[in-house]
Design a protein around this motif. Structure first.
Motif, short mmCIF file in Angstrom:
data_model
loop_
_atom_site.label_atom_id
_atom_site.label_comp_id
_atom_site.label_asym_id
_atom_site.label_seq_id
_atom_site.Cartn_x
_atom_site.Cartn_y
_atom_site.Cartn_z
N LEU A 160 0.82 -1.21 0.00
CA LEU A 160 0.00 0.00 0.00
C LEU A 160 0.86 1.26 0.00
O LEU A 160 2.03 1.25 0.36
N ASP A 161 0.21 2.37 -0.39
CA ASP A 161 0.92 3.65 -0.49
C ASP A 161 0.95 4.42 0.83
O ASP A 161 1.68 5.41 0.94
N GLY A 162 0.17 4.01 1.80
CA GLY A 162 0.13 4.69 3.08
C GLY A 162 -0.82 3.99 4.02
O GLY A 162 -1.56 3.07 3.62
N TRP A 163 -0.80 4.42 5.28
CA TRP A 163 -1.61 3.78 6.31
C TRP A 163 -2.27 4.83 7.20
O TRP A 163 -1.69 5.88 7.48
N ILE A 164 -3.49 4.49 7.65
CA ILE A 164 -4.17 5.26 8.70
C ILE A 164 -4.41 4.30 9.86
O ILE A 164 -5.06 3.27 9.70
N ILE A 165 -3.85 4.61 11.01
CA ILE A 165 -4.06 3.83 12.24
C ILE A 165 -5.02 4.63 13.11
O ILE A 165 -4.68 5.70 13.60
N ASP A 166 -6.22 4.12 13.30
CA ASP A 166 -7.28 4.85 13.99
C ASP A 166 -7.35 4.41 15.45
O ASP A 166 -7.75 3.28 15.76
N LEU A 167 -6.97 5.30 16.35
CA LEU A 167 -7.00 5.02 17.79
C LEU A 167 -8.07 5.83 18.51
O LEU A 167 -8.06 5.93 19.73
N ARG A 168 -9.00 6.40 17.77
CA ARG A 168 -10.00 7.29 18.39
C ARG A 168 -10.99 6.55 19.27
O ARG A 168 -11.64 7.16 20.12
N LEU A 169 -11.12 5.23 19.08
CA LEU A 169 -12.00 4.42 19.93
C LEU A 169 -11.20 3.48 20.82
O LEU A 169 -11.71 2.46 21.28
N ASN A 170 -9.94 3.82 21.06
CA ASN A 170 -9.09 2.96 21.89
C ASN A 170 -9.07 3.51 23.31
O ASN A 170 -8.32 4.42 23.64
N GLY A 171 -9.92 2.94 24.15
CA GLY A 171 -10.05 3.39 25.53
C GLY A 171 -9.12 2.70 26.50
O GLY A 171 -9.30 2.79 27.72
N GLY A 172 -8.09 2.01 25.98
CA GLY A 172 -7.12 1.39 26.87
C GLY A 172 -7.34 -0.09 27.02
O GLY A 172 -8.16 -0.72 26.37
N GLY A 173 -6.57 -0.68 27.93
CA GLY A 173 -6.58 -2.13 28.15
C GLY A 173 -5.15 -2.63 28.13
O GLY A 173 -4.25 -2.00 28.67
N ASN A 174 -4.94 -3.75 27.48
CA ASN A 174 -3.61 -4.35 27.42
C ASN A 174 -2.87 -3.84 26.19
O ASN A 174 -3.29 -4.07 25.05
N LEU A 175 -1.78 -3.14 26.40
CA LEU A 175 -1.00 -2.56 25.31
C LEU A 175 -0.30 -3.61 24.46
O LEU A 175 -0.13 -3.42 23.24
N TYR A 176 0.11 -4.72 25.07
CA TYR A 176 1.03 -5.63 24.41
C TYR A 176 0.49 -6.27 23.13
O TYR A 176 1.22 -6.38 22.14
N PRO A 177 -0.77 -6.73 23.06
CA PRO A 177 -1.24 -7.28 21.78
C PRO A 177 -1.29 -6.22 20.68
O PRO A 177 -1.15 -6.54 19.49
N MET A 178 -1.49 -4.95 21.07
CA MET A 178 -1.50 -3.88 20.07
C MET A 178 -0.12 -3.71 19.46
O MET A 178 0.03 -3.57 18.24
N LEU A 179 0.92 -3.70 20.30
CA LEU A 179 2.28 -3.56 19.79
C LEU A 179 2.66 -4.75 18.92
O LEU A 179 3.25 -4.59 17.84
N LEU A 180 2.32 -5.97 19.37
CA LEU A 180 2.62 -7.16 18.57
C LEU A 180 1.89 -7.12 17.24
O LEU A 180 2.45 -7.44 16.19
N GLY A 181 0.61 -6.72 17.27
CA GLY A 181 -0.19 -6.71 16.05
C GLY A 181 0.28 -5.70 15.03
O GLY A 181 0.18 -5.93 13.82
N LEU A 182 0.80 -4.57 15.48
CA LEU A 182 1.24 -3.51 14.58
C LEU A 182 2.74 -3.56 14.31
O LEU A 182 3.29 -2.63 13.71
N TYR A 183 3.40 -4.63 14.72
CA TYR A 183 4.84 -4.79 14.51
C TYR A 183 5.24 -4.54 13.05
O TYR A 183 6.25 -3.87 12.78
N PRO A 184 4.49 -5.05 12.05
CA PRO A 184 4.92 -4.81 10.67
C PRO A 184 5.03 -3.33 10.31
O PRO A 184 5.81 -2.96 9.42
N ILE A 185 4.26 -2.47 10.99
CA ILE A 185 4.29 -1.04 10.70
C ILE A 185 5.24 -0.32 11.64
O ILE A 185 5.98 0.59 11.23
N LEU A 186 5.24 -0.70 12.92
CA LEU A 186 6.10 -0.04 13.90
C LEU A 186 7.58 -0.30 13.64
O LEU A 186 8.43 0.57 13.86
N GLY A 187 7.90 -1.50 13.20
CA GLY A 187 9.28 -1.85 12.92
C GLY A 187 10.03 -2.36 14.13
O GLY A 187 9.52 -2.36 15.26
N ASP A 188 11.27 -2.78 13.91
CA ASP A 188 12.12 -3.34 14.97
C ASP A 188 12.59 -2.25 15.92
O ASP A 188 12.73 -1.08 15.54
#
Length: 455
Positions: A160-188
């Motif tokens: 893809l040419d770009g990404w939109i990561i929408d966190l406007r409905l993210n009221g918190g919880g466990n951060l770790y699955p979010m970091l693991l899930g977005l690893y391809p975009i966040l990078g090493d």
């Protein structure tokens, strides 16, 4: 010579017993005064007598607990909580009628969206990922993180040419699955962390091809296992991160994980104020747990976020989650991705923290004091057999322990003791409520771990 003593007591009905009836106001005040990240916002010689007087005048448990809530309010602390005799008490800021009218429908949408990520391609060749909050325990981090990552990688394979990561409905919880899930975009590498009240980095979160790790003075310790991304996103690909007033706590930490990434902009409105603190559960007694704000979240550069996450491009309102073509913030993000808006300035380097002030040994946080008295290391097992059967204790990442007996298996994250018990710090868990699904008649565990000298 030292030997290991690990007690595992599986029982029912501890809460509410008469011996724990007294309200521990002295211990609560001492913990808040020593460890709260907001402790310098009040005059302690003034507030302590007032809190004690309020507790003395109280006639109900709720009134006693609300004396501590009033202290939270004076410190401007909206993130700490007091759990007393099965009830949770906290300070919440009010809002005017106009703000309430606008946010209530979004709040209902946020609650309905929990645990349900949305991915799609929009505007021809732009990836859209709505990341909600995930209210899960550490035992489900790898499964939930892998599911989110599969959704992301299905889009990433389209180059893809770009990404939109929408966190406007993210009221918190466990951060770790979010970091693991977005690893391809966040990078090493480092993607965030925590600091103490002075801004000194205490811990970093690190993504590697084999998982997510904590990094502190003890080195790197695995939080969850993972694998190298199948379709890593080129760091030159632009990413717009949408934030707003319902981006709270770990949702804010996830936004900070993107701050410092190249070709990335935060777009929308300021996040919730006061929730970028890091909370630590302090067990005061069997009836009382203080979830206390003790530090701040930090971005990948190590800069502390003390109040809220500010967007690079401010766009107020205009949300339309069902029809993204009508969503003003999404459309502004598309303009930025297409190069129609200026890039945000690069993040400033974190300021140098002030020199450490010497503190008496009694002021050292119990969590740090307990580190040297932890018994088990990841992967270690201890088995004990009696006439009733065999119980096996398995050490996981950090303070997580798994208990196996008969055909049952249950896990819990132990807490550092806030004070010495029989001369020891170590770890324990008081087992408040029925925190486990029933197995073999067991619904809760009261567990203890500490080093003891041989007699």
């Amino acid at each position: 010579m030292l030997s290991t003593a690990v007690g595992a007591i599986l029982a029912m009905g501890l809460q509410g017993s008469p011996e724990f009836a007294a309200f521990p106001v002295d211990a609560l005040l001492a913990a808040i005064r020593a460890q709260s990240v907001h402790r310098d916002r009040v005059s302690w010689p003034e507030v302590e007598p007032e809190v004690r007087a309020q507790v003395d005048a109280a006639t109900t448990n709720a009134e006693r607990a609300n004396a501590i809530v009033a202290l939270f309010a004076r410190m401007g602390d909206v993130h700490s909580q007091l759990v007393y005799r099965g009830q949770t008490y906290a300070h919440y800021e009010g809002m005017d009628d106009a703000v309430r009218a606008r946010l209530l429908p979004l709040l209902e949408r946020e609650r309905a969206q929990q645990g349900k990520a949305v991915t799609q391609v929009i505007d021809g060749h732009i990836g859209y990922v709505l990341v909600p909050g995930f209210q899960i325990g550490l035992d489900r981090v790898e499964v939930v993180g892998a599911a989110l990552r599969r959704q992301v990688e299905e889009l990433a394979e389209k180059q893809l040419d770009g990404w939109i990561i929408d966190l406007r409905l993210n009221g918190g919880g466990n951060l770790y699955p979010m970091l693991l899930g977005l690893y391809p975009i966040l990078g090493d590498g480092v993607v965030g962390g925590t600091t103490d009240a002075s801004g000194r980095v205490v811990q970093r979160w690190v993504l590697k091809p084999d998982g997510l790790f904590w990094r502190d003075e003890m080195g790197d310790r695995r939080i969850a296992s993972g694998a190298a991304p199948k379709a890593p996103v080129d760091p030159a690909v632009p990413v717009a991160v949408l934030v707003g007033p319902l981006t709270i706590s770990s949702g804010e930490a996830l936004a900070l994980a993107f701050r410092g990434r190249l070709h990335t902009a935060l777009i929308g409105e300021p996040t919730a104020r006061g929730y970028t603190t890091v909370t630590n559960p302090l067990v005061i007694d069997a009836d009382t747990v203080l979830n206390l704000a003790v530090g701040y979240m930090a971005d990948r550069t190590g800069a502390a976020c003390r109040e809220f996450v500010a967007p690079d491009v401010v766009v107020e309102g205009g949300e339309s989650f069902d029809v993204l073509a009508d969503d003003r913030q999404v459309q502004e993000a598309l303009k930025w991705i297409r190069g129609e808006l200026a890039d945000p300035p690069p993040p400033a380097p974190p300021p140098s923290p002030p020199p450490a002030e010497p503190r008496p040994a009694s002021a050292v946080a119990p969590a740090r004091a307990a580190v040297s008295e932890i018994v088990m290391v990841p992967g270690m097992e201890i088995a004990a057999t009696t006439d009733l059967g065999t119980i096996t204790i398995v050490a996981g990442s950090g303070r997580w322990r798994t208990y196996r007996w008969n055909e049952c298996e249950r896990s819990v994250e132990l807490w550092p003791r806030p004070a010495r018990w029989y001369g020891k710090f170590g770890l324990y868990y008081p087992g408040p409520g029925d925190h486990w699904a029933e197995c073999d008649g067991i619904t809760r565990g009261v567990v203890d771990e500490a080093w003891w000298p041989c007699e």
